[in-house]
Design a protein around this motif. Sequence first.
Motif, PDB file in Angstrom:
ATOM      1  N   LYS A 339       0.871  -1.187   0.000  1.00  0.00           N
ATOM      2  CA  LYS A 339       0.000   0.000   0.000  1.00  0.00           C
ATOM      3  C   LYS A 339       0.897   1.223   0.000  1.00  0.00           C
ATOM      4  N   VAL A 340       0.409   2.302  -0.568  1.00  0.00           N
ATOM      5  CA  VAL A 340       1.203   3.527  -0.554  1.00  0.00           C
ATOM      6  C   VAL A 340       0.287   4.727  -0.320  1.00  0.00           C
ATOM      7  N   ARG A 341       0.754   5.648   0.504  1.00  0.00           N
ATOM      8  CA  ARG A 341      -0.020   6.880   0.722  1.00  0.00           C
ATOM      9  C   ARG A 341       0.960   8.048   0.756  1.00  0.00           C
ATOM     10  N   VAL A 342       0.553   9.133   0.091  1.00  0.00           N
ATOM     11  CA  VAL A 342       1.443  10.294  -0.022  1.00  0.00           C
ATOM     12  C   VAL A 342       0.856  11.469   0.746  1.00  0.00           C
ATOM     13  N   ILE A 343       1.699  12.181   1.491  1.00  0.00           N
ATOM     14  CA  ILE A 343       1.289  13.487   2.028  1.00  0.00           C
ATOM     15  C   ILE A 343       2.210  14.484   1.344  1.00  0.00           C
ATOM     16  N   TYR A 344       1.622  15.495   0.734  1.00  0.00           N
ATOM     17  CA  TYR A 344       2.421  16.444  -0.045  1.00  0.00           C
ATOM     18  C   TYR A 344       2.037  17.863   0.399  1.00  0.00           C
ATOM     19  N   GLY A 345       2.961  18.509   1.085  1.00  0.00           N
ATOM     20  CA  GLY A 345       2.676  19.841   1.613  1.00  0.00           C
ATOM     21  C   GLY A 345       3.333  20.957   0.817  1.00  0.00           C
ATOM     22  N   ASN A 346       2.603  22.049   0.684  1.00  0.00           N
ATOM     23  CA  ASN A 346       3.133  23.248   0.032  1.00  0.00           C
ATOM     24  C   ASN A 346       2.562  24.462   0.732  1.00  0.00           C
ATOM     25  N   ARG A 347       3.093  25.641   0.377  1.00  0.00           N
ATOM     26  CA  ARG A 347       2.539  26.858   0.938  1.00  0.00           C
ATOM     27  C   ARG A 347       1.306  27.280   0.123  1.00  0.00           C
ATOM     28  N   LEU A 348       1.488  27.368  -1.195  1.00  0.00           N
ATOM     29  CA  LEU A 348       0.430  27.878  -2.076  1.00  0.00           C
ATOM     30  C   LEU A 348      -0.053  26.814  -3.045  1.00  0.00           C
ATOM     31  N   VAL A 363      -3.528  10.371  -1.993  1.00  0.00           N
ATOM     32  CA  VAL A 363      -2.600  11.499  -1.927  1.00  0.00           C
ATOM     33  C   VAL A 363      -3.291  12.598  -1.119  1.00  0.00           C
ATOM     34  N   VAL A 364      -2.646  13.037  -0.064  1.00  0.00           N
ATOM     35  CA  VAL A 364      -3.219  14.083   0.786  1.00  0.00           C
ATOM     36  C   VAL A 364      -2.440  15.366   0.514  1.00  0.00           C
ATOM     37  N   TYR A 365      -3.109  16.351  -0.050  1.00  0.00           N
ATOM     38  CA  TYR A 365      -2.446  17.635  -0.330  1.00  0.00           C
ATOM     39  C   TYR A 365      -2.661  18.548   0.874  1.00  0.00           C
ATOM     40  N   VAL A 366      -1.613  19.237   1.255  1.00  0.00           N
ATOM     41  CA  VAL A 366      -1.705  20.127   2.420  1.00  0.00           C
ATOM     42  C   VAL A 366      -1.193  21.505   2.002  1.00  0.00           C
ATOM     43  N   LEU A 367      -1.967  22.535   2.302  1.00  0.00           N
ATOM     44  CA  LEU A 367      -1.514  23.904   1.987  1.00  0.00           C
ATOM     45  C   LEU A 367      -1.493  24.734   3.255  1.00  0.00           C
ATOM     46  N   SER A 368      -0.395  25.487   3.431  1.00  0.00           N
ATOM     47  CA  SER A 368      -0.358  26.334   4.636  1.00  0.00           C
ATOM     48  C   SER A 368      -1.009  27.694   4.364  1.00  0.00           C
ATOM     49  N   GLU A 369      -1.070  28.084   3.092  1.00  0.00           N
ATOM     50  CA  GLU A 369      -1.782  29.332   2.759  1.00  0.00           C
ATOM     51  C   GLU A 369      -2.781  29.022   1.647  1.00  0.00           C
ATOM     52  N   PRO A 370      -3.866  28.330   1.999  1.00  0.00           N
ATOM     53  CA  PRO A 370      -4.799  27.861   0.958  1.00  0.00           C
ATOM     54  C   PRO A 370      -5.706  28.984   0.433  1.00  0.00           C
ATOM     55  N   PRO A 371      -6.178  28.823  -0.802  1.00  0.00           N
ATOM     56  CA  PRO A 371      -7.189  29.771  -1.273  1.00  0.00           C
ATOM     57  C   PRO A 371      -8.531  29.447  -0.598  1.00  0.00           C
ATOM     58  N   GLU A 372      -9.478  30.364  -0.699  1.00  0.00           N
ATOM     59  CA  GLU A 372     -10.756  30.154   0.015  1.00  0.00           C
ATOM     60  C   GLU A 372     -11.482  28.899  -0.435  1.00  0.00           C
ATOM     61  N   THR A 373     -11.288  28.572  -1.718  1.00  0.00           N
ATOM     62  CA  THR A 373     -12.027  27.427  -2.273  1.00  0.00           C
ATOM     63  C   THR A 373     -11.373  26.080  -1.963  1.00  0.00           C
ATOM     64  N   THR A 378      -5.272  21.740   5.523  1.00  0.00           N
ATOM     65  CA  THR A 378      -4.603  23.039   5.638  1.00  0.00           C
ATOM     66  C   THR A 378      -3.619  23.018   6.807  1.00  0.00           C
ATOM     67  N   GLY A 379      -2.723  23.965   6.796  1.00  0.00           N
ATOM     68  CA  GLY A 379      -1.727  24.046   7.878  1.00  0.00           C
ATOM     69  C   GLY A 379      -0.430  23.382   7.456  1.00  0.00           C
ATOM     70  N   PHE A 380       0.256  22.773   8.433  1.00  0.00           N
ATOM     71  CA  PHE A 380       1.543  22.137   8.155  1.00  0.00           C
ATOM     72  C   PHE A 380       1.452  20.623   8.354  1.00  0.00           C
ATOM     73  N   ILE A 381       2.462  19.931   7.846  1.00  0.00           N
ATOM     74  CA  ILE A 381       2.501  18.478   8.069  1.00  0.00           C
ATOM     75  C   ILE A 381       3.023  18.284   9.491  1.00  0.00           C
ATOM     76  N   ASP A 382       2.118  17.977  10.410  1.00  0.00           N
ATOM     77  CA  ASP A 382       2.529  17.867  11.811  1.00  0.00           C
ATOM     78  C   ASP A 382       1.920  16.622  12.456  1.00  0.00           C
ATOM     79  N   ALA A 383       2.074  16.524  13.764  1.00  0.00           N
ATOM     80  CA  ALA A 383       1.620  15.323  14.482  1.00  0.00           C
ATOM     81  C   ALA A 383       0.123  15.069  14.285  1.00  0.00           C
ATOM     82  N   GLU A 384      -0.674  16.137  14.381  1.00  0.00           N
ATOM     83  CA  GLU A 384      -2.131  15.965  14.269  1.00  0.00           C
ATOM     84  C   GLU A 384      -2.491  15.441  12.887  1.00  0.00           C
ATOM     85  N   LEU A 385      -1.853  16.005  11.875  1.00  0.00           N
ATOM     86  CA  LEU A 385      -2.147  15.568  10.505  1.00  0.00           C
ATOM     87  C   LEU A 385      -1.755  14.096  10.317  1.00  0.00           C
TER      88      LEU A 385
END
Length: 434
Positions: A339-348, A363-373, A378-385
């Motif tokens: 099995k494979v799962r990706v977490i991919y974080g970016n700012r924008l 694939v889980v996309y994470v944005l620290s400065e997401p657009p409204e839509t 959102t946020g950072f790749i951290d323990a909670e995520l």
Amino acid sequence: MKPFFLILVYLFAVTLPLILSAWVGGPPRQFHQELASGLGILAFSMILMEFILSGRFKAISNGVGMDVTMRFHQIMARTALVFAVLHPFLYQGTPTGGQRPWDPTRQLTLTTDFSALSTGIAAYLLLAGLVVMAIGRTQLDYKYEAWRLLHGIGALLIAVLLLHHTVYGGRYGSEPVMTWVWLVMTGVAAGSLLAVYVLVPLWQKARPWRVASVTQLTPKQWELTVKPEGHRGLDYQAGQFAWLNVGHSPFSMKENPFSICSAPASGAEVSFMIKELGDFTRTVGQIEAGTVAYVDGPYGNLSVDGRTEPGVALIAGGVGLAPLLGILRQMRLTGDSRKVRVIYGNRLIDQIAYREELGEQDVVYVLSEPPETWQGETGFIDAELMDRVFSEKEISEWLFVMCGPSIMMDIVEDHLIKKGTPSHRILSERFSYD
Ligand SMILES: Cc1cc2nc3c(=O)[nH]c(=O)nc-3n(C[C@H](O)[C@H](O)[C@H](O)COP(=O)(O)OP(=O)(O)OC[C@H]3O[C@@H](n4cnc5c(N)ncnc54)[C@H](O)[C@@H]3O)c2cc1C
């Protein structure tokens, strides 16, 4: 090579001159004098081993990983400096004045031969300068290539100065056996530079590559693909990296390390995902197809090949996606059953590369400065995520592979360790090589 074996080889090489000196040396002196000599001998052999720990030797860096190799290189350089600093002071109280007829084994006196002492002092000052320059490299803001050249020349100079000091000033180094040992060890260290700067480039010259394409992925990220010209290319594992030289002589210092983001199963072409940062990376967009290139690799041990964990978690921050994309591509191309799962974080949002290819499933996309839509995380790749994305069972059984900003990797690694993931199931690569 296995880490344990490498550690044994290192310890053997570093302590060999000390053991041999004790064996061939004359009558014992006071403890503080022997300690002074011992630290000097250890400092010299550690400095010589630094050449081999430069990261450019696959037998070492592919065995324990580039991060570990470079960290070890840094720690050992600082330790050698401490030993070198202590070395002269511990002789305090020993009579000086050169060799006396009544002291043929130099048991009671220290040399005052200026030439032998001056090379030691010069090496001492240069070593301190080199370590300080390396620690403050980013603050000092000089060009990487200039730093690399200075670092290499400075290290070679230190080795030659220390060889002179040890053989002409040292009580043990002047013994013929020890003189040979030091000559051979210094020769191997200098030869390692020759290998990196002459032999490898010569080999590369006979194995050129050509730029096949340069594609813009996001406003500041590019994919550069090279194809081998007249040879079979690179025998690599997904996730490894290589030193890439585009448009310069293979003897040039202008080469940069990049993770390979293509998969070995996709053929002989090799792709790199490159983020604009400085001199070279800012000009990638101007590189024309057909430009000659040289690839020195593969390096590193960020690989999931041969691992038996039931699942692979790929955790990427920004351009840290590069090696993980190579792994994902290889797994998909070879129909890997894990099995494979990706977490991919970016700012924008516009920094997300390869979104179409990555897809949305697993694939889980994470944005620290997401657009409204934005619908994703959102946020950072951290323990909670991590706890939201992976179950307790997955955290305890899967293999975790990560690459991205240091802060992200530290947080994720600490969390995994806290939750009981053994360190051998956490693989990481840092994009820094100092
Ligand atoms: C193992 C590894 C894998 C990497 N993979 C990628 C990747 O897949 N994609 C990506 O965009 N970036 C990657 N990098 C970072 C990349 O090497 C640097 O961003 C690039 O070298 C910057 O070069 P420059 O001339 O544009 O910038 P410069 O302004 O010359 O350098 C900026 C910084 O990049 C580093 N650097 C520059 N030249 C070298 C060099 N010859 N050797 C080592 N470090 C250097 C130094 O820390 C330097 O301070 C990786 C780095 C390492 C160590």
